[in-house]
Design a protein around this motif. Structure first.
Motif, PDB file in Angstrom:
ATOM      1  N   GLU A 109       0.826  -1.206   0.000  1.00 42.59           N
ATOM      2  CA  GLU A 109       0.000   0.000   0.000  1.00 42.59           C
ATOM      3  C   GLU A 109       0.864   1.261   0.000  1.00 42.59           C
ATOM      4  O   GLU A 109       0.592   2.223  -0.734  1.00 42.59           O
ATOM      5  N   LEU A 110       1.918   1.262   0.807  1.00 44.14           N
ATOM      6  CA  LEU A 110       2.814   2.410   0.871  1.00 44.14           C
ATOM      7  C   LEU A 110       3.516   2.630  -0.460  1.00 44.14           C
ATOM      8  O   LEU A 110       3.605   3.771  -0.949  1.00 44.14           O
ATOM      9  N   MET A 111       3.986   1.566  -1.070  1.00 43.38           N
ATOM     10  CA  MET A 111       4.712   1.707  -2.330  1.00 43.38           C
ATOM     11  C   MET A 111       3.791   2.112  -3.475  1.00 43.38           C
ATOM     12  O   MET A 111       4.191   2.845  -4.375  1.00 43.38           O
ATOM     13  N   MET A 112       2.541   1.658  -3.452  1.00 41.76           N
ATOM     14  CA  MET A 112       1.580   2.105  -4.467  1.00 41.76           C
ATOM     15  C   MET A 112       1.287   3.596  -4.295  1.00 41.76           C
ATOM     16  O   MET A 112       1.107   4.329  -5.273  1.00 41.76           O
ATOM     17  N   GLY A 113       1.267   4.050  -3.042  1.00 40.43           N
ATOM     18  CA  GLY A 113       1.086   5.471  -2.781  1.00 40.43           C
ATOM     19  C   GLY A 113       2.249   6.284  -3.308  1.00 40.43           C
ATOM     20  O   GLY A 113       2.059   7.374  -3.875  1.00 40.43           O
ATOM     21  N   TYR A 114       3.457   5.761  -3.153  1.00 39.77           N
ATOM     22  CA  TYR A 114       4.651   6.447  -3.667  1.00 39.77           C
ATOM     23  C   TYR A 114       4.631   6.488  -5.192  1.00 39.77           C
ATOM     24  O   TYR A 114       4.989   7.497  -5.808  1.00 39.77           O
ATOM     25  N   GLU A 115       4.186   5.395  -5.814  1.00 40.78           N
ATOM     26  CA  GLU A 115       4.091   5.352  -7.271  1.00 40.78           C
ATOM     27  C   GLU A 115       3.107   6.413  -7.772  1.00 40.78           C
ATOM     28  O   GLU A 115       3.389   7.133  -8.748  1.00 40.78           O
ATOM     29  N   THR A 116       1.967   6.537  -7.111  1.00 37.21           N
ATOM     30  CA  THR A 116       0.977   7.551  -7.481  1.00 37.21           C
ATOM     31  C   THR A 116       1.552   8.950  -7.331  1.00 37.21           C
ATOM     32  O   THR A 116       1.348   9.823  -8.186  1.00 37.21           O
ATOM     33  N   TYR A 117       2.292   9.159  -6.245  1.00 36.51           N
ATOM     34  CA  TYR A 117       2.936  10.462  -5.995  1.00 36.51           C
ATOM     35  C   TYR A 117       3.903  10.820  -7.126  1.00 36.51           C
ATOM     36  O   TYR A 117       3.893  11.956  -7.622  1.00 36.51           O
ATOM     37  N   LEU A 118       4.713   9.871  -7.554  1.00 39.95           N
ATOM     38  CA  LEU A 118       5.680  10.129  -8.630  1.00 39.95           C
ATOM     39  C   LEU A 118       4.972  10.486  -9.931  1.00 39.95           C
ATOM     40  O   LEU A 118       5.392  11.401 -10.652  1.00 39.95           O
ATOM     41  N   LYS A 119       3.900   9.781 -10.246  1.00 38.28           N
ATOM     42  CA  LYS A 119       3.147  10.068 -11.467  1.00 38.28           C
ATOM     43  C   LYS A 119       2.536  11.463 -11.411  1.00 38.28           C
ATOM     44  O   LYS A 119       2.525  12.191 -12.410  1.00 38.28           O
ATOM     45  N   GLU A 120       2.042  11.846 -10.241  1.00 38.99           N
ATOM     46  CA  GLU A 120       1.451  13.180 -10.078  1.00 38.99           C
ATOM     47  C   GLU A 120       2.502  14.276 -10.217  1.00 38.99           C
ATOM     48  O   GLU A 120       2.176  15.408 -10.585  1.00 38.99           O
ATOM     49  N   GLN A 121       3.758  13.928  -9.918  1.00 36.78           N
ATOM     50  CA  GLN A 121       4.855  14.880 -10.066  1.00 36.78           C
ATOM     51  C   GLN A 121       5.339  14.977 -11.507  1.00 36.78           C
ATOM     52  O   GLN A 121       6.243  15.750 -11.809  1.00 36.78           O
ATOM     53  N   GLY A 122       4.741  14.179 -12.395  1.00 36.47           N
ATOM     54  CA  GLY A 122       5.100  14.224 -13.810  1.00 36.47           C
ATOM     55  C   GLY A 122       6.212  13.274 -14.197  1.00 36.47           C
ATOM     56  O   GLY A 122       6.764  13.374 -15.304  1.00 36.47           O
ATOM     57  N   ALA A 123       6.559  12.342 -13.306  1.00 33.73           N
ATOM     58  CA  ALA A 123       7.627  11.385 -13.610  1.00 33.73           C
ATOM     59  C   ALA A 123       7.165  10.390 -14.669  1.00 33.73           C
ATOM     60  O   ALA A 123       6.009   9.958 -14.679  1.00 33.73           O
ATOM     61  N   SER A 124       8.073  10.038 -15.570  1.00 36.04           N
ATOM     62  CA  SER A 124       7.773   9.017 -16.583  1.00 36.04           C
ATOM     63  C   SER A 124       7.759   7.644 -15.924  1.00 36.04           C
ATOM     64  O   SER A 124       8.234   7.472 -14.798  1.00 36.04           O
ATOM     65  N   MET A 125       7.230   6.654 -16.634  1.00 31.06           N
ATOM     66  CA  MET A 125       7.179   5.303 -16.083  1.00 31.06           C
ATOM     67  C   MET A 125       8.580   4.740 -15.868  1.00 31.06           C
ATOM     68  O   MET A 125       8.810   3.974 -14.924  1.00 31.06           O
ATOM     69  N   ASN A 126       9.533   5.127 -16.719  1.00 33.28           N
ATOM     70  CA  ASN A 126      10.904   4.664 -16.524  1.00 33.28           C
ATOM     71  C   ASN A 126      11.531   5.292 -15.281  1.00 33.28           C
ATOM     72  O   ASN A 126      12.346   4.662 -14.606  1.00 33.28           O
ATOM     73  N   THR A 127      11.160   6.538 -14.982  1.00 35.33           N
ATOM     74  CA  THR A 127      11.646   7.181 -13.754  1.00 35.33           C
ATOM     75  C   THR A 127      11.041   6.501 -12.534  1.00 35.33           C
ATOM     76  O   THR A 127      11.733   6.262 -11.536  1.00 35.33           O
ATOM     77  N   VAL A 128       9.743   6.199 -12.604  1.00 34.53           N
ATOM     78  CA  VAL A 128       9.075   5.472 -11.523  1.00 34.53           C
ATOM     79  C   VAL A 128       9.789   4.143 -11.280  1.00 34.53           C
ATOM     80  O   VAL A 128      10.112   3.779 -10.149  1.00 34.53           O
ATOM     81  N   SER A 129      10.040   3.420 -12.363  1.00 34.44           N
ATOM     82  CA  SER A 129      10.710   2.123 -12.265  1.00 34.44           C
ATOM     83  C   SER A 129      12.117   2.260 -11.693  1.00 34.44           C
ATOM     84  O   SER A 129      12.564   1.427 -10.896  1.00 34.44           O
ATOM     85  N   PHE A 130      12.816   3.314 -12.092  1.00 37.05           N
ATOM     86  CA  PHE A 130      14.181   3.562 -11.620  1.00 37.05           C
ATOM     87  C   PHE A 130      14.208   3.657 -10.092  1.00 37.05           C
ATOM     88  O   PHE A 130      15.007   2.979  -9.421  1.00 37.05           O
ATOM     89  N   TYR A 131      13.316   4.479  -9.524  1.00 41.08           N
ATOM     90  CA  TYR A 131      13.265   4.642  -8.066  1.00 41.08           C
ATOM     91  C   TYR A 131      12.814   3.356  -7.379  1.00 41.08           C
ATOM     92  O   TYR A 131      13.373   2.961  -6.347  1.00 41.08           O
TER      93      TYR A 131
END
Length: 319
Positions: A109-131
């Protein structure tokens, strides 16, 4: 020079004979053992202190565990990797509003929340995957060390790699860039020159350009080893390349280009500051050229391959 407090065990010469000699001998043996034991104790303690610096102690939190990993990476000379771990930790801590999290509390749940946060910040899917992949590697390392038990917190977040579209620019834009009058801005002119140098050298990466030595240029050939792969490459030195080098006669460092200027300062930091400046200025230049897509240093590399296939590179460099 060895510390005078410590010495290797050596034969003891007794200047006296009889009972007095025996007493002196026993006394010297006692002192010698004391010194050797003291030396051993200090060496063991020194090793313990060094190990403690790179061991995980205290609260079992993500931040504290990653800090240990970052320090270990830096000590082993893996500076680039340590920087990516630092960037990941900073990003996650920003998501957490600066609050640390126990490793045992990291769940899906925490990591899905972080993924949503990154997307809202405009991060690409590759950036999300990188982190996510760096956090997952850190988490798994903690599991391997027995710090926590495996709970698979990354099973519902993206950790793949999407194929990106190469942002190549046209030959016409390269020509316009070369002929632009940027004399009003020294930093823009520098950015353009570094971009063109990469173009002339068949898409050389900025990090390889930054660490080119003047001694790498010999008998009309530029020979260097790629930082990323270690591959040794040679390029014929052209007049267009020399023209760029000649524009910066105040470069008294051992490096060919004025990217790393201060030898006694952190060279990697100078490189990072320079590439950031170049990309900012190239974005500004891109707007002046009316480019709709983002324009930065990496746009030149894919186009370089096209130019080589069309055999237009030589004629472009000569003009």
């Amino acid at each position: 020079m060895k510390n005078s407090c410590f010495f290797e065990q050596s034969p003891i010469v007794i200047p006296y004979k009889g009972p007095l000699g025996i007493i002196v001998y026993l006394g010297l043996r006692f002192l010698q053992k004391k010194r050797i034991n003291l030396k051993t104790s200090i060496m063991v303690e020194s090793t313990r202190v060094r190990s403690k610096r790179l061991s995980f102690s205290g609260k079992k939190t993500l931040s504290s565990f990653m800090q240990v990993n970052i320090a270990s990476l830096r000590q082993s000379g893996k500076l680039r990797t340590s920087e990516t771990y630092r960037a990941t930790l900073n990003s996650f801590m920003k998501f957490m509003d600066g609050k640390d999290v126990l490793l045992s509390n990291m769940d899906a749940e925490l990591m899905m929340g972080y993924e949503t946060y990154l997307k809202e910040q405009g991060a690409s899917m590759n950036t999300v995957s990188f982190y996510m992949r760096i956090l997952r590697a850190t988490y798994n390392r903690a599991v391997d060390k027995g710090v926590i038990r495996q709970r698979f917190p990354f099973k519902h977040v993206y950790t793949g790699v999407e194929k990106t579209v190469k942002r190549a620019i046209s030959f016409k834009v390269i020509r316009q860039l070369k002929e632009m009058d940027l004399s009003h801005s020294q930093s823009m002119e520098f950015a353009r020159d570094m971009f063109m140098f990469s173009f002339y050298t068949r898409g050389m990466s900025f990090v390889d350009m930054a660490f080119l030595k003047k001694t790498d240029l010999n008998n009309g050939m530029l020979t260097y080893r790629r930082k990323k792969t270690g591959q040794l490459l040679s390029i014929r030195w052209e007049k267009c390349m020399q023209d760029i080098v000649d524009k910066y006669p105040g470069n008294y460092s051992t490096y060919l280009l004025p990217i790393i200027i201060h030898i006694r300062k952190d060279e990697r930091l100078q490189y990072k500051n320079s590439i950031c400046l170049v990309n900012r200025r190239l974005k500004e230049i891109g707007k002046k050229l009316g480019l709709s897509s983002s324009f930065d240093y990496v746009c030149g590399a894919p186009f370089m391959g096209q130019c080589c296939q069309r055999q237009t590179y030589s004629s472009f460099c000569d003009k």
